[in-house]
Design a protein around this motif. Structure first.
Motif, PDB file in Angstrom:
ATOM      1  N   TYR A 122       0.806  -1.218   0.000  1.00  0.00           N
ATOM      2  CA  TYR A 122       0.000   0.000   0.000  1.00  0.00           C
ATOM      3  C   TYR A 122       0.843   1.274   0.000  1.00  0.00           C
ATOM      4  O   TYR A 122       0.307   2.355   0.236  1.00  0.00           O
ATOM      5  CB  TYR A 122      -0.964  -0.009   1.191  1.00  0.00           C
ATOM      6  N   GLY A 123       2.134   1.163  -0.290  1.00  0.00           N
ATOM      7  CA  GLY A 123       2.998   2.332  -0.356  1.00  0.00           C
ATOM      8  C   GLY A 123       2.957   3.172   0.907  1.00  0.00           C
ATOM      9  O   GLY A 123       2.862   4.389   0.844  1.00  0.00           O
ATOM     10  N   MET A 124       3.041   2.535   2.031  1.00  0.00           N
ATOM     11  CA  MET A 124       2.939   3.231   3.328  1.00  0.00           C
ATOM     12  C   MET A 124       4.282   3.841   3.720  1.00  0.00           C
ATOM     13  O   MET A 124       5.116   3.190   4.322  1.00  0.00           O
ATOM     14  CB  MET A 124       2.458   2.263   4.399  1.00  0.00           C
ATOM     15  N   TRP A 125       4.459   5.104   3.425  1.00  0.00           N
ATOM     16  CA  TRP A 125       5.705   5.797   3.724  1.00  0.00           C
ATOM     17  C   TRP A 125       5.748   6.306   5.159  1.00  0.00           C
ATOM     18  O   TRP A 125       6.793   6.744   5.627  1.00  0.00           O
ATOM     19  CB  TRP A 125       5.931   6.933   2.738  1.00  0.00           C
ATOM     20  N   HIS A 126       4.616   6.248   5.860  1.00  0.00           N
ATOM     21  CA  HIS A 126       4.562   6.764   7.231  1.00  0.00           C
ATOM     22  C   HIS A 126       4.020   5.735   8.224  1.00  0.00           C
ATOM     23  O   HIS A 126       3.766   6.077   9.373  1.00  0.00           O
ATOM     24  CB  HIS A 126       3.698   8.029   7.280  1.00  0.00           C
ATOM     25  N   HIS A 127       3.860   4.499   7.785  1.00  0.00           N
ATOM     26  CA  HIS A 127       3.288   3.464   8.646  1.00  0.00           C
ATOM     27  C   HIS A 127       3.976   2.122   8.428  1.00  0.00           C
ATOM     28  O   HIS A 127       4.566   1.878   7.379  1.00  0.00           O
ATOM     29  CB  HIS A 127       1.786   3.293   8.353  1.00  0.00           C
ATOM     30  N   ASN A 128       3.848   1.271   9.434  1.00  0.00           N
ATOM     31  CA  ASN A 128       4.264  -0.133   9.372  1.00  0.00           C
ATOM     32  C   ASN A 128       5.727  -0.303   8.957  1.00  0.00           C
ATOM     33  O   ASN A 128       6.042  -0.872   7.932  1.00  0.00           O
ATOM     34  CB  ASN A 128       3.325  -0.925   8.462  1.00  0.00           C
ATOM     35  N   PHE A 129       6.624   0.170   9.810  1.00  0.00           N
ATOM     36  CA  PHE A 129       8.058   0.117   9.540  1.00  0.00           C
ATOM     37  C   PHE A 129       8.722  -1.155  10.035  1.00  0.00           C
ATOM     38  O   PHE A 129       9.882  -1.404   9.709  1.00  0.00           O
ATOM     39  CB  PHE A 129       8.757   1.327  10.168  1.00  0.00           C
ATOM     40  N   GLY A 130       8.033  -1.938  10.833  1.00  0.00           N
ATOM     41  CA  GLY A 130       8.627  -3.174  11.325  1.00  0.00           C
ATOM     42  C   GLY A 130       8.937  -4.121  10.183  1.00  0.00           C
ATOM     43  O   GLY A 130       8.274  -4.101   9.145  1.00  0.00           O
ATOM     44  N   LEU A 131       9.954  -4.934  10.352  1.00  0.00           N
ATOM     45  CA  LEU A 131      10.254  -5.951   9.346  1.00  0.00           C
ATOM     46  C   LEU A 131       9.876  -7.328   9.874  1.00  0.00           C
ATOM     47  O   LEU A 131       9.149  -8.058   9.234  1.00  0.00           O
ATOM     48  CB  LEU A 131      11.736  -5.928   8.964  1.00  0.00           C
ATOM     49  N   ALA A 132      10.360  -7.647  11.044  1.00  0.00           N
ATOM     50  CA  ALA A 132      10.094  -8.973  11.604  1.00  0.00           C
ATOM     51  C   ALA A 132       9.024  -8.955  12.675  1.00  0.00           C
ATOM     52  O   ALA A 132       8.379  -9.959  12.930  1.00  0.00           O
ATOM     53  CB  ALA A 132      11.383  -9.566  12.171  1.00  0.00           C
ATOM     54  N   VAL A 133       8.861  -7.807  13.319  1.00  0.00           N
ATOM     55  CA  VAL A 133       7.879  -7.684  14.398  1.00  0.00           C
ATOM     56  C   VAL A 133       7.107  -6.373  14.238  1.00  0.00           C
ATOM     57  O   VAL A 133       7.579  -5.437  13.585  1.00  0.00           O
ATOM     58  CB  VAL A 133       8.537  -7.741  15.796  1.00  0.00           C
ATOM     59  N   ASP A 134       5.945  -6.327  14.849  1.00  0.00           N
ATOM     60  CA  ASP A 134       5.110  -5.120  14.764  1.00  0.00           C
ATOM     61  C   ASP A 134       5.064  -4.352  16.084  1.00  0.00           C
ATOM     62  O   ASP A 134       4.368  -3.363  16.204  1.00  0.00           O
ATOM     63  CB  ASP A 134       3.699  -5.482  14.309  1.00  0.00           C
ATOM     64  N   TRP A 135       5.850  -4.772  17.082  1.00  0.00           N
ATOM     65  CA  TRP A 135       5.827  -4.151  18.416  1.00  0.00           C
ATOM     66  C   TRP A 135       6.045  -2.657  18.362  1.00  0.00           C
ATOM     67  O   TRP A 135       5.311  -1.886  18.973  1.00  0.00           O
ATOM     68  CB  TRP A 135       6.917  -4.693  19.325  1.00  0.00           C
ATOM     69  N   TRP A 136       7.124  -2.255  17.681  1.00  0.00           N
ATOM     70  CA  TRP A 136       7.525  -0.848  17.732  1.00  0.00           C
ATOM     71  C   TRP A 136       6.557   0.035  16.959  1.00  0.00           C
ATOM     72  O   TRP A 136       6.358   1.196  17.331  1.00  0.00           O
ATOM     73  CB  TRP A 136       8.968  -0.692  17.257  1.00  0.00           C
ATOM     74  N   ASP A 137       5.953  -0.476  15.915  1.00  0.00           N
ATOM     75  CA  ASP A 137       4.910   0.296  15.228  1.00  0.00           C
ATOM     76  C   ASP A 137       3.763   0.586  16.186  1.00  0.00           C
ATOM     77  O   ASP A 137       3.206   1.689  16.183  1.00  0.00           O
ATOM     78  CB  ASP A 137       4.395  -0.456  13.996  1.00  0.00           C
ATOM     79  N   VAL A 139       4.009   0.670  19.563  1.00  0.00           N
ATOM     80  CA  VAL A 139       4.518   1.541  20.622  1.00  0.00           C
ATOM     81  C   VAL A 139       4.598   2.991  20.147  1.00  0.00           C
ATOM     82  O   VAL A 139       4.211   3.911  20.867  1.00  0.00           O
ATOM     83  CB  VAL A 139       5.902   1.062  21.119  1.00  0.00           C
ATOM     84  N   PHE A 140       5.082   3.209  18.924  1.00  0.00           N
ATOM     85  CA  PHE A 140       5.322   4.570  18.436  1.00  0.00           C
ATOM     86  C   PHE A 140       4.201   5.123  17.562  1.00  0.00           C
ATOM     87  O   PHE A 140       4.337   6.187  16.959  1.00  0.00           O
ATOM     88  CB  PHE A 140       6.662   4.638  17.697  1.00  0.00           C
ATOM     89  N   GLY A 141       3.081   4.402  17.486  1.00  0.00           N
ATOM     90  CA  GLY A 141       1.904   4.915  16.794  1.00  0.00           C
ATOM     91  C   GLY A 141       1.970   4.894  15.276  1.00  0.00           C
ATOM     92  O   GLY A 141       1.234   5.624  14.613  1.00  0.00           O
ATOM     93  N   THR A 142       2.827   4.052  14.709  1.00  0.00           N
ATOM     94  CA  THR A 142       2.908   3.966  13.250  1.00  0.00           C
ATOM     95  C   THR A 142       2.240   2.707  12.703  1.00  0.00           C
ATOM     96  O   THR A 142       2.278   2.465  11.499  1.00  0.00           O
ATOM     97  CB  THR A 142       4.382   4.017  12.775  1.00  0.00           C
ATOM     98  N   TYR A 143       1.633   1.935  13.582  1.00  0.00           N
ATOM     99  CA  TYR A 143       0.925   0.720  13.150  1.00  0.00           C
ATOM    100  C   TYR A 143      -0.395   1.134  12.502  1.00  0.00           C
ATOM    101  O   TYR A 143      -1.165   1.908  13.070  1.00  0.00           O
ATOM    102  CB  TYR A 143       0.654  -0.189  14.346  1.00  0.00           C
ATOM    103  N   LYS A 144      -0.633   0.630  11.307  1.00  0.00           N
ATOM    104  CA  LYS A 144      -1.888   0.915  10.619  1.00  0.00           C
ATOM    105  C   LYS A 144      -2.455  -0.413  10.121  1.00  0.00           C
ATOM    106  O   LYS A 144      -1.960  -0.999   9.156  1.00  0.00           O
ATOM    107  CB  LYS A 144      -1.668   1.880   9.459  1.00  0.00           C
ATOM    108  N   LEU A 145      -3.483  -0.864  10.788  1.00  0.00           N
ATOM    109  CA  LEU A 145      -4.135  -2.116  10.433  1.00  0.00           C
ATOM    110  C   LEU A 145      -4.975  -1.914   9.180  1.00  0.00           C
ATOM    111  O   LEU A 145      -5.737  -0.950   9.085  1.00  0.00           O
ATOM    112  CB  LEU A 145      -5.022  -2.586  11.589  1.00  0.00           C
ATOM    113  N   VAL A 146      -4.801  -2.787   8.204  1.00  0.00           N
ATOM    114  CA  VAL A 146      -5.603  -2.746   6.982  1.00  0.00           C
ATOM    115  C   VAL A 146      -6.094  -4.155   6.674  1.00  0.00           C
ATOM    116  O   VAL A 146      -5.534  -5.141   7.137  1.00  0.00           O
ATOM    117  CB  VAL A 146      -4.812  -2.201   5.769  1.00  0.00           C
ATOM    118  N   ASP A 147      -7.130  -4.224   5.896  1.00  0.00           N
ATOM    119  CA  ASP A 147      -7.652  -5.507   5.434  1.00  0.00           C
ATOM    120  C   ASP A 147      -6.769  -5.944   4.270  1.00  0.00           C
ATOM    121  O   ASP A 147      -7.036  -5.633   3.115  1.00  0.00           O
ATOM    122  CB  ASP A 147      -9.111  -5.349   5.008  1.00  0.00           C
TER     123      ASP A 147
END
Length: 167
Positions: A122-137, A139-147
């Motif tokens: 989805y070309g997310m330049w400001h979200h979902n930066f984790g590679l192996a884990v989603d913890w830090w996204d 913690v730092f508010g960059t996690y964006k859940l999508v279908d």
């Protein structure tokens, strides 16, 4: 230091190295999205949307962190061994997870959503930066859940967890 204390120290260093490596990876990935100098090679990665293969990803992770990995040996050999093993374990896990998300994202069973795959899809330049884990996204508010699980993913041929590019 007795044997029990040595095992506890090595185990604590292993765990701490694993966790801090995931944090470092998260922040470096974010940096690659804001700095043209740091992110030049990363832009190519986004254009191609492929991984290099598990072994080459592992090499890059280790090469980038070798000084940090070696530093704990100045504290003690026991701490250094634990830190080294934790760092290597995370680098191997992350290299594998990165390649898996490019080739077979439905197999990332340890996350609700394969964040790196979604980051690319989805070309997310400001979200979902984790590679192996989603913890830090998270913690730092960059996690964006999508279908993310669409017909594209569901129609892929069934592969097992080891069927991916290793080099």
């Amino acid at each position: 230091m007795n044997e029990t204390q040595s095992i506890l120290l090595a185990s604590a260093c292993f765990a701490l190295a694993f966790i801090l490596a995931s944090l470092l990876e998260y922040w470096l990935h974010r940096l690659m999205h804001v700095s043209k100098k740091v992110g030049a090679r990363h832009l190519e990665h986004h254009r191609n949307n492929t991984g290099q293969g598990v072994l080459w990803e592992f090499r890059d992770y280790i090469r980038g962190a070798i000084v940090l990995i070696a530093a704990m040996f100045f504290y003690s050999w026991v701490a250094g061994i634990g830190w080294l093993l934790g760092s290597l374990a995370y680098a191997a896990f992350s290299a594998y997870a990165h390649q898996l998300q490019h080739e077979n994202p439905t197999k990332c069973f340890w996350m609700k959503m394969p964040v790196h795959y979604v980051h690319h899809k989805y070309g997310m330049w400001h979200h979902n930066f984790g590679l192996a884990v989603d913890w830090w996204d998270k913690v730092f508010g960059t996690y964006k859940l999508v279908d993310w699980l669409t017909e594209e993913e569901l129609s892929q041929p069934e592969k097992n967890l080891l069927q991916l590019r290793w080099w």
